[in-house]
Design an enzyme around this catalytic site. Sequence first.
Site, PDB file in Angstrom:
ATOM      1  N   ARG A 137       0.579  -1.281   0.002  1.00 53.97           N
ATOM      2  CA  ARG A 137       0.033  -0.080   0.134  1.00 53.97           C
ATOM      3  C   ARG A 137       0.867   1.055  -0.035  1.00 53.97           C
ATOM      4  NH1 ARG A 137      -2.909  -3.583   3.539  1.00 53.97           N
ATOM      5  NH2 ARG A 137      -2.078  -2.657   5.516  1.00 53.97           N
ATOM      6  N   ARG A 138       2.133   1.066  -0.458  1.00 51.66           N
ATOM      7  CA  ARG A 138       3.162   2.096  -0.548  1.00 51.66           C
ATOM      8  C   ARG A 138       3.743   2.371  -1.849  1.00 51.66           C
ATOM      9  NH1 ARG A 138       6.694   0.249   4.801  1.00 51.66           N
ATOM     10  NH2 ARG A 138       4.805   0.031   6.369  1.00 51.66           N
ATOM     11  N   CYS A 157       1.077  20.546 -11.257  1.00 49.57           N
ATOM     12  CA  CYS A 157      -0.203  20.421 -11.114  1.00 49.57           C
ATOM     13  C   CYS A 157      -0.617  19.219 -10.762  1.00 49.57           C
ATOM     14  CB  CYS A 157      -0.921  20.890 -12.220  1.00 49.57           C
ATOM     15  SG  CYS A 157      -0.571  22.807 -12.704  1.00 49.57           S
ATOM     16  N   ARG A 177      -3.722  19.345  -7.975  1.00 45.04           N
ATOM     17  CA  ARG A 177      -3.919  20.412  -7.273  1.00 45.04           C
ATOM     18  C   ARG A 177      -4.785  21.439  -7.868  1.00 45.04           C
ATOM     19  NH1 ARG A 177      -1.461  25.028  -8.687  1.00 45.04           N
ATOM     20  NH2 ARG A 177       0.634  24.828  -9.815  1.00 45.04           N
ATOM     21  N   SER A 178      -4.483  21.571  -9.163  1.00 45.98           N
ATOM     22  CA  SER A 178      -5.231  22.638  -9.991  1.00 45.98           C
ATOM     23  C   SER A 178      -5.748  21.961 -11.561  1.00 45.98           C
ATOM     24  CB  SER A 178      -4.521  23.668 -10.166  1.00 45.98           C
ATOM     25  OG  SER A 178      -5.058  24.910 -11.152  1.00 45.98           O
ATOM     26  N   ASN A 179      -6.670  22.345 -12.072  1.00 46.75           N
ATOM     27  CA  ASN A 179      -7.011  21.730 -13.464  1.00 46.75           C
ATOM     28  C   ASN A 179      -7.834  22.738 -14.071  1.00 46.75           C
ATOM     29  OD1 ASN A 179      -8.922  18.968 -14.772  1.00 46.75           O
ATOM     30  ND2 ASN A 179      -6.865  19.562 -15.209  1.00 46.75           N
ATOM     31  N   ASP A 180      -7.198  23.205 -15.173  1.00 41.60           N
ATOM     32  CA  ASP A 180      -7.968  24.155 -16.149  1.00 41.60           C
ATOM     33  C   ASP A 180      -8.894  23.185 -17.113  1.00 41.60           C
ATOM     34  OD1 ASP A 180      -8.936  25.520 -18.494  1.00 41.60           O
ATOM     35  OD2 ASP A 180      -6.825  26.501 -18.666  1.00 41.60           O
ATOM     36  N   ASN A 188      -4.750  15.419 -19.357  1.00 42.56           N
ATOM     37  CA  ASN A 188      -4.268  14.875 -18.001  1.00 42.56           C
ATOM     38  C   ASN A 188      -4.811  13.438 -17.849  1.00 42.56           C
ATOM     39  OD1 ASN A 188      -4.325  17.921 -16.535  1.00 42.56           O
ATOM     40  ND2 ASN A 188      -2.566  16.940 -17.161  1.00 42.56           N
ATOM     41  N   HIS A 218     -11.493  24.169 -12.258  1.00 40.30           N
ATOM     42  CA  HIS A 218     -12.038  25.666 -12.700  1.00 40.30           C
ATOM     43  C   HIS A 218     -12.091  25.550 -14.215  1.00 40.30           C
ATOM     44  CE1 HIS A 218      -7.634  25.750 -12.774  1.00 40.30           C
ATOM     45  NE2 HIS A 218      -7.550  26.253 -13.357  1.00 40.30           N
TER      46      HIS A 218
END
Length: 275
Positions: A137-138, A157, A177-180, A188, A218
């Site tokens: 699990r690592r 990102c 963390r962030s997706n246009d 992605n 976003h």
Amino acid sequence: MSYADELFIQNCKDILNNGVWDTDMAVRPKWDDGESAHTISRFGIVNRYDLEKEFPILTLRRTYWKSALNELLWIWQKKSNNVNDLKSHIWDQWADEAGSIGKAYGYQLGIKHKYREGEFDQVDRVLFDLKNNPNSRRIMTNIYNHQDLSEMNLYPCAYSMTFSVKDGKLNGLLNQRSNDFLTANNWNVVQYALLVHLFAKVTGLGVGEFVHVIADAHIYDRHVPIIEELIKRPTFDAPKLIIDDVDDFYKITEENVKLEGYEFNEFDIKIPVAI
């Protein structure tokens, strides 16, 4: 309709109907004309794709999956941080005169670390565990290295992958963390679904789920009318992914991967990109 289309449409409607605008805040991104690039966003979107059923690529419009694959191999196989090793020019704006994007992406994956079993970089550690310790699990990677952020030309990102083998099938979870959503969401998805397929192929595993966890999903203000037009378009069935029999991840080339029967709508609307 492919399932990727279905989820994309659902997500876009959710963001537009239930998202929060940042127009009352100072923002970093700018448009080419210098205007602030504001967004409407949703926090914490989780999408699940069953890779055994179909390959998750949009048919609403074309995703340039060969370029997405080339970038994926640039990061995960070449472990490069230099745009001169990349066929496309999508990273050029973040590169210095020598072509480097700093201590980001492939650079982080290529750093060797000491383990009880020996010295590995992050990619080789994943491949070692999938072959020798698949019940672990690592099995994960993380390129959001706070120590090196000041030397990255762009903070990552899509920053962490966790792998899990269940019932002989490889599952992968991407933290982003962030997706246009208009320019990068399916790009992605395609990349990391391909990564799961490629790792499964070279380790003799089947494929299970790809799970995509997006912190800030976003849509930019100037992308809203484009999104509204896009999600009204007709869709097609998902294509079939074909990967040649290769047992070494480092020997895989773009020619070893094919999409059979990929149909999509032509998309001639120019998409502005905020920097």
